[in-house]
Design an enzyme around this catalytic site. Structure first.
Site, short mmCIF file in Angstrom:
data_model
loop_
_atom_site.label_atom_id
_atom_site.label_comp_id
_atom_site.label_asym_id
_atom_site.label_seq_id
_atom_site.Cartn_x
_atom_site.Cartn_y
_atom_site.Cartn_z
N GLY A 197 19.86 33.97 20.65
CA GLY A 197 19.76 33.30 21.93
C GLY A 197 20.16 34.18 23.10
O GLY A 197 19.78 33.91 24.24
N ASN A 245 22.27 24.51 27.87
CA ASN A 245 21.00 25.20 28.07
C ASN A 245 19.87 24.44 27.39
O ASN A 245 20.06 23.77 26.38
CB ASN A 245 21.07 26.64 27.56
CG ASN A 245 20.63 26.78 26.12
OD1 ASN A 245 19.43 26.86 25.82
ND2 ASN A 245 21.60 26.80 25.20
N PHE A 249 13.19 28.30 23.35
CA PHE A 249 12.58 29.42 22.61
C PHE A 249 11.70 30.29 23.50
O PHE A 249 10.59 30.68 23.11
CB PHE A 249 11.74 28.90 21.43
CG PHE A 249 12.53 28.47 20.23
CD1 PHE A 249 13.90 28.61 20.18
CD2 PHE A 249 11.90 27.90 19.12
CE1 PHE A 249 14.64 28.21 19.07
CE2 PHE A 249 12.61 27.49 18.00
CZ PHE A 249 13.98 27.65 17.98
N ASN A 295 16.09 36.12 13.88
CA ASN A 295 16.02 34.66 13.86
C ASN A 295 14.61 34.24 14.25
O ASN A 295 14.11 34.60 15.32
CB ASN A 295 17.06 34.11 14.85
CG ASN A 295 17.17 32.60 14.82
OD1 ASN A 295 16.19 31.89 14.97
ND2 ASN A 295 18.40 32.10 14.65
N ASN A 326 15.47 29.09 11.87
CA ASN A 326 16.13 28.19 12.82
C ASN A 326 15.42 26.84 12.82
O ASN A 326 14.29 26.72 13.29
CB ASN A 326 16.09 28.82 14.22
CG ASN A 326 16.93 28.04 15.22
OD1 ASN A 326 17.40 26.95 14.96
ND2 ASN A 326 17.12 28.62 16.40
N VAL A 327 16.09 25.83 12.31
CA VAL A 327 15.52 24.46 12.28
C VAL A 327 16.42 23.50 13.06
O VAL A 327 16.36 22.29 12.85
CB VAL A 327 15.35 23.96 10.83
CG1 VAL A 327 14.30 24.77 10.11
CG2 VAL A 327 16.68 24.01 10.07
N SER A 328 17.23 24.04 13.97
CA SER A 328 18.27 23.20 14.56
C SER A 328 18.36 23.25 16.07
O SER A 328 19.27 22.63 16.65
CB SER A 328 19.63 23.59 13.97
OG SER A 328 19.86 24.98 14.12
N SER A 329 17.46 23.96 16.76
CA SER A 329 17.52 23.95 18.22
C SER A 329 17.16 22.56 18.74
O SER A 329 16.16 21.97 18.31
CB SER A 329 16.55 24.99 18.80
OG SER A 329 16.45 24.83 20.20
N PRO A 330 17.94 22.05 19.69
CA PRO A 330 17.61 20.72 20.24
C PRO A 330 16.55 20.77 21.32
O PRO A 330 16.17 19.72 21.86
CB PRO A 330 18.96 20.26 20.82
CG PRO A 330 19.62 21.53 21.24
CD PRO A 330 19.20 22.57 20.24
N ASN A 331 16.08 21.98 21.67
CA ASN A 331 15.19 22.13 22.81
C ASN A 331 13.72 22.30 22.45
O ASN A 331 12.89 22.57 23.31
CB ASN A 331 15.65 23.34 23.64
CG ASN A 331 17.09 23.19 24.12
OD1 ASN A 331 17.49 22.12 24.56
ND2 ASN A 331 17.87 24.25 24.00
N THR A 332 13.39 22.19 21.15
CA THR A 332 12.01 22.20 20.69
C THR A 332 11.73 20.86 20.02
O THR A 332 12.37 20.54 19.01
CB THR A 332 11.77 23.35 19.69
OG1 THR A 332 12.00 24.60 20.34
CG2 THR A 332 10.34 23.32 19.17
N LYS A 371 19.86 28.10 9.80
CA LYS A 371 20.79 27.70 10.84
C LYS A 371 20.66 26.20 11.07
O LYS A 371 19.56 25.71 11.35
CB LYS A 371 20.51 28.46 12.13
CG LYS A 371 21.55 28.22 13.23
CD LYS A 371 21.38 29.21 14.37
CE LYS A 371 22.51 29.06 15.40
NZ LYS A 371 22.42 30.08 16.47
N ASN A 400 24.42 25.41 15.38
CA ASN A 400 23.72 25.56 16.64
C ASN A 400 24.44 24.73 17.71
O ASN A 400 25.54 24.24 17.49
CB ASN A 400 22.26 25.08 16.48
CG ASN A 400 21.29 25.86 17.35
OD1 ASN A 400 21.56 26.12 18.51
ND2 ASN A 400 20.16 26.24 16.78
N THR A 474 28.78 32.00 24.05
CA THR A 474 29.19 31.53 25.38
C THR A 474 30.39 32.30 25.92
O THR A 474 30.41 32.69 27.09
CB THR A 474 29.50 30.03 25.33
OG1 THR A 474 28.34 29.33 24.87
CG2 THR A 474 29.89 29.50 26.71
#
Length: 512
Positions: A197, A245, A249, A295, A326-332, A371, A400, A474
């Site tokens: 990221g 954020n 992706f 990733n 990566n199967v855990s991003s909340p933004n997709t 992840k 994540n 962060t």
């Protein structure tokens, strides 16, 4: 001796006098801090010469300090002395129009500044590289207030550019032996890595590894390039040490990233070294001294998610020391549904089959990790653990960002922004999930702990909860390069304080 060199008969050619003086002063660079003041009262030199020379000296920082000082002195002297009008007996003989000299005050100031530059170079030559490295890392703290004034995404982009072009400090101090970790047949000089990221398109990983991270993970990288979600999409919560954020992706796509990795990260296998237990372990990764994780993710509009991950494996696994699905991003949209037991099992089987069908050398294929999110139920965790054990998954990354807004973030106006929350408020939630997953997998699946780490003590708590390695994001965005040696030093002290001789001895001790 300087007077003798500067007092050649007028019959001597300008080039002879110039070469002789350069030779003498280059060989005696330590004395040059005093000479410029005296010399340039007589011979004018422009201030831009000083500036260019200081830039030249900066370019030698990756080399040893003594060579840097010597080369800097020679560069300065050539820039100053290779001017025929200063040594020619007459301007007309040299074919140059006579230039009016600088005022006396200007010549004094110029000479003084050049003296300072050369004196600094001479002093640096006497300073040990570890001390110089420590100074440079501490100096980066002075830039933090400047970055804080910038838009978060602009600051992020500037940090990437600085790392890409080597405008960041390089760690010259060796890591404490207690921090060394051997896992997946790889030897990590320390367990502190940079999470995916930050370097989304593999532009800056060489500079980031040079700052002292034990490993750097690039991505998430999708088959097709995409811009991500509309701006603004990054929000600081400075008082809470957190960020929200919803990047989505944004990256250059696998084709561009593969070309970049091929140029910067050649496909070469490292030499094997034996550890004390006679196991064969790779000393570093394909990049040499640092470990590179890649990733991979799916494009926003893709319906067949598995096909996107298969493309990522085909294009990028040859450059990776480890791969992350990566199967855990909340933004997709829909991505987190892939964490369900059946969906995850089908996806991992296809990805593993694709990886194993490729041709590999003696080192074999890169390990495959998944992840996961921190916003999972007990049943979700049990299902993921079962899949990991059944399919012999090489590792997990926990976790994540979270879509929850724990106290005191929930009381802030910015909490209403959509996106994933990272930073200090995520620490407890992600560490609890990490500990639970370590127990569910019986410690058989190595885990990278990620989420809210801002100190060596935080990293130590993650390790005690079951993490073999840890990742920052962060806190690094807020504190900059100076945080890396600080966390490593604090972690080493924590291990030694509690009597552990290695990181691996401390892994999961709070779960036993």
């Amino acid at each position: 001796r300087v007077i003798r060199f500067a007092s050649f008969p007028s019959s001597s050619s300008a080039s002879v006098r110039r070469k002789s003086l350069i030779s003498f002063l280059s060989a005696n660079v330590e004395f040059c801090s005093v000479i410029p003041f005296l010399f340039f009262v007589r011979f004018p030199v422009h201030l831009d010469c000083i500036w260019l020379s200081s830039l030249s000296s900066a370019s030698y920082f990756p080399e040893s300090s003594s060579r840097m000082a010597g080369r800097t002195g020679r560069v300065l002297l050539r820039q100053v002395l290779h001017r025929p009008r200063w040594f020619s007996s007459s301007a007309s003989a040299a074919g140059h129009q006579k230039t009016p000299p600088l005022p006396k005050k200007g010549r004094i100031l110029t000479g003084t500044m050049l003296g300072i530059v050369l004196a600094g170079g001479a002093y640096v030559s006497t300073v040990d590289e570890p001390i110089l490295s420590d100074w440079l890392f501490k100096a980066t703290k002075s830039l933090n207030p400047f970055f804080a004034l910038l838009d978060p995404e602009v600051a992020h982009r500037l940090a990437i550019l600085a790392s890409t072009y080597g405008l960041v400090p390089r760690e010259k101090r060796p890591d404490p032996p207690v921090l060394q970790v051997d896992v997946w047949g790889l030897r990590f000089s320390n367990p502190v890595g940079l999470a995916a990221g930050f370097d989304k398109s593999a532009e800056a990983f060489e500079g980031l590894l040079g700052m002292g991270f034990g490993f750097v993970e690039v991505g998430s990288i999708t088959p097709l390039p995409q811009e991500g979600n509309p701006k603004p999409r990054v929000f600081r919560l400075r008082q809470e040490g957190a960020i929200i954020n919803r990047y989505g992706f944004n990256n250059d796509g696998i084709e561009a990233v593969a070309k970049r990795l091929n140029a910067q990260h050649p496909k070469r296998m490292p030499e094997l070294v034996s550890d004390n237990s006679n196991n064969r372990v790779k000393n570093g990764g394909r990049a040499g001294s640092g470990i590179l994780g890649v990733n991979i993710g799916k494009n926003k509009t893709t319906e067949d998610a598995a096909a996107d991950y298969v493309k990522g494996v085909h294009a990028l696994s040859q450059f990776a020391d480890y791969l992350v699905v990566n199967v855990s991003s909340p933004n997709t949209p829909g991505l987190r549904k892939l964490q369900g037991r059946k969906q995850l099992e089908d996806l991992i089987r296809k990805v593993q089959a694709t990886r194993d069908e490729m041709q590999w050398g003696e080192g074999g294929p890169p390990p495959l990790l998944v992840k996961i999110a921190p916003d999972l139920s007990r049943q979700d965790l049990e299902d993921i653990a079962a899949v990991a054990l059944t399919l012999r998954l090489d590792g997990l990354i926990i976790s994540n960002t979270t879509i929850s807004r724990p106290e005191p973030v929930s009381k802030l106006p910015v909490a209403e922004e959509a996106g994933g929350l990272s930073g200090k408020p995520l620490f407890k939630l992600s560490t609890d999930i990490l500990k639970e997953m370590y127990i569910l997998t019986q410690g058989k699946v190595p885990i990278i702990g990620c989420g809210g780490i801002s100190s060596g003590e935080d990293a130590y708590k993650k390790i005690r909860a079951g993490a073999t390695l840890v990742q920052l994001y962060t806190s690094f965005a807020y504190e900059g390069p100076a945080l890396i040696p600080q966390i490593k030093a604090e972690l080493a002290k924590c291990l030694e304080r509690d009597g552990f001789k290695s990181v691996q001895e401390a892994v999961g001790v709070d779960c036993k």
